[in-house]
Design a protein around this motif. Structure first.
Motif, PDB file in Angstrom:
ATOM      1  N   MET A  92      44.825 -33.442  13.572  1.00  0.00           N
ATOM      2  CA  MET A  92      44.663 -34.523  12.601  1.00  0.00           C
ATOM      3  C   MET A  92      45.786 -34.370  11.442  1.00  0.00           C
ATOM      4  O   MET A  92      46.060 -35.505  10.933  1.00  0.00           O
ATOM      5  N   ASN A  93      46.205 -33.205  11.375  1.00  0.00           N
ATOM      6  CA  ASN A  93      47.552 -33.104  10.372  1.00  0.00           C
ATOM      7  C   ASN A  93      48.580 -33.917  10.733  1.00  0.00           C
ATOM      8  O   ASN A  93      49.694 -34.115  10.489  1.00  0.00           O
ATOM      9  N   MET A  94      48.642 -34.179  12.329  1.00  0.00           N
ATOM     10  CA  MET A  94      49.728 -34.783  12.974  1.00  0.00           C
ATOM     11  C   MET A  94      49.928 -36.145  12.825  1.00  0.00           C
ATOM     12  O   MET A  94      50.629 -36.963  13.013  1.00  0.00           O
ATOM     13  N   TYR A  95      48.727 -36.704  12.011  1.00  0.00           N
ATOM     14  CA  TYR A  95      48.613 -38.431  12.032  1.00  0.00           C
ATOM     15  C   TYR A  95      48.587 -38.750  10.648  1.00  0.00           C
ATOM     16  O   TYR A  95      48.084 -37.991   9.800  1.00  0.00           O
ATOM     17  N   SER A  96      49.299 -39.882  10.216  1.00  0.00           N
ATOM     18  CA  SER A  96      49.168 -40.193   8.791  1.00  0.00           C
ATOM     19  C   SER A  96      48.099 -40.822   8.460  1.00  0.00           C
ATOM     20  O   SER A  96      47.429 -40.844   7.490  1.00  0.00           O
ATOM     21  N   ASP A  97      47.753 -41.800   9.527  1.00  0.00           N
ATOM     22  CA  ASP A  97      46.396 -42.543   9.285  1.00  0.00           C
ATOM     23  C   ASP A  97      45.304 -41.623   9.891  1.00  0.00           C
ATOM     24  O   ASP A  97      45.221 -41.483  11.295  1.00  0.00           O
ATOM     25  N   LYS A  98      44.362 -41.146   9.294  1.00  0.00           N
ATOM     26  CA  LYS A  98      43.575 -40.177   9.859  1.00  0.00           C
ATOM     27  C   LYS A  98      42.243 -40.635  10.145  1.00  0.00           C
ATOM     28  O   LYS A  98      41.163 -39.943  10.601  1.00  0.00           O
TER      29      LYS A  98
END
Length: 371
Positions: free
Chosen positions: A262-268
């Motif tokens: 999830m650290n790879m996404y801005s919208d979590k």
């Protein structure tokens, strides 16, 4: 030199496998992305009883439920069953959320009598949002209900608050009586331990390092065993109990794999299936939930998962204004004395409303996970 080459090969193979697993997880999310609200509603296409389990006192978890109430109604799901209120005041709850005017003062008064240390605004807001839904649909014969599940808790009772009942069995019986017997669907919102359906919680003695068996009578277990495919369990992201014991620092779910992806996404904010997805095969090697299980994987634990924020962004819930008053502070002192809280000599309404005990800053639980 030979040993160094072997080490490099093993390390490279591990990294390659790690990367491949993450690529599968990312591809799955990218192809199946739903907001938490969309995800929960979608589960009612194939299930009648969706259990959603929380850690407790995390603001965005309760906010999610508040967002869901109007959507549940729009999708012809007219029941939200919650652990956080006592069933013996259900008639009053029904009258409050169908009345022409919402009486928050009355609600707080009866809520205090059943749970004087749960004076949190967002949990009380659940009833007001339900009232608004009914207010906006005055001509409908189908009213939205908030069904309180819990047995009344009186720690001053002789023999203990629940010496003659099992709260999970009690809550399951309320579900059967109020909702299942009426052939109605429901979202069931509780602590994650009560929400287990197919997963059986270990009965583990940490002092003796001994597993005695598994709990098979959690509320969700009971309903699942009688209805099976009609149930679905969703876990709300939070720290997991460590295999070092209940009082040890919480650990990252499934060894941190979900947090890392999830650290790879801005919208979590996302909800996703665990069963029959790459997430289902994620392992946990350091949590209490894996104790006694050979090759514990996430799909043994839950059916679906909701992630909303990184731990560094978790916020505590809010103390309800004027939940404690000069009129009820004496009853509060008695309650606290019965649960063994010794700091009651100087207790005032101001001090209790402002205290960390009531405010319960959840960030203190997860400081070590905020990196």
């Amino acid at each position: 030199m030979k040993q160094s080459i072997i080490f490099l090969i093993v390390t490279f193979t591990t990294i390659q496998s790690f990367s491949q697993n993450y690529e599968k997880l990312r591809k799955y999310l990218d192809s199946n992305w739903k907001t938490p609200e969309e995800y929960v509603i979608s589960k009612f296409n194939d299930h009648d009883y969706v259990f959603i389990g929380e850690y407790h006192r995390i603001k965005h978890d309760v906010d999610l439920i508040l967002n869901l109430i109007p959507l549940l109604y729009e999708n012809e799901i007219y029941n939200l069953a919650i652990e956080f209120g006592a069933y013996n005041i259900q008639e009053v709850i029904d009258s409050i959320i169908t009345a022409p005017v919402f009486d928050r003062k009355l609600l707080k008064s009866i809520y205090f009598k059943n749970n004087p240390v749960w004076g949190y605004k967002e949990y009380i807001d659940i009833y007001e949002v339900a009232w608004k839904v009914n207010k906006e649909n005055p001509n409908s014969s189908l009213k939205f209900r908030v069904v309180n599940l819990a047995p009344p808790y009186d720690p001053c009772k002789e023999g203990g608050a629940w010496n003659n009942l099992d709260p999970d069995v009690y809550m399951a019986n309320v579900l059967k009586k109020e909702i299942i017997s009426q052939n109605q669907k429901a979202l069931i919102y509780s602590g994650n331990l009560h929400a287990f359906t197919k997963y059986h919680q270990p009965l583990y003695d940490f002092e003796r390092d001994t597993l005695y068996g598994y709990t098979k009578t959690r509320m969700g277990n009971i309903i699942h065993d009688s209805l099976n495919v009609k149930t679905f369990n969703i876990n709300l992201h939070a720290g997991w109990i460590s295999d070092n014991g209940w009082n040890a620092q919480r650990v990252l779910p499934v060894n941190g794999a979900i947090d890392s992806i999830m650290n790879m996404y801005s919208d979590k904010r996302v909800g996703f299936d665990v069963v029959n997805s790459p997430f289902g095969k994620l392992n946990s090697t350091d949590s209490y939930y894996a104790l006694g299980y050979d090759n514990f994987t996430l799909d043994k634990y839950c059916d679906g998962y909701i992630y909303q924020f990184a731990f560094k962004d978790y916020q505590p819930i809010t103390s309800e204004p004027e939940f404690y008053t000069s009129k009820n502070i004496h009853a509060l002192r008695k309650y606290l004395r019965c649960i063994g809280w010794t700091e009651i000599a100087v207790l005032t309404t101001f001090k209790f409303n402002a205290s960390k005990r009531t405010y319960e800053n959840i960030r203190n639980h997860f400081k070590h996970l905020m990196k």
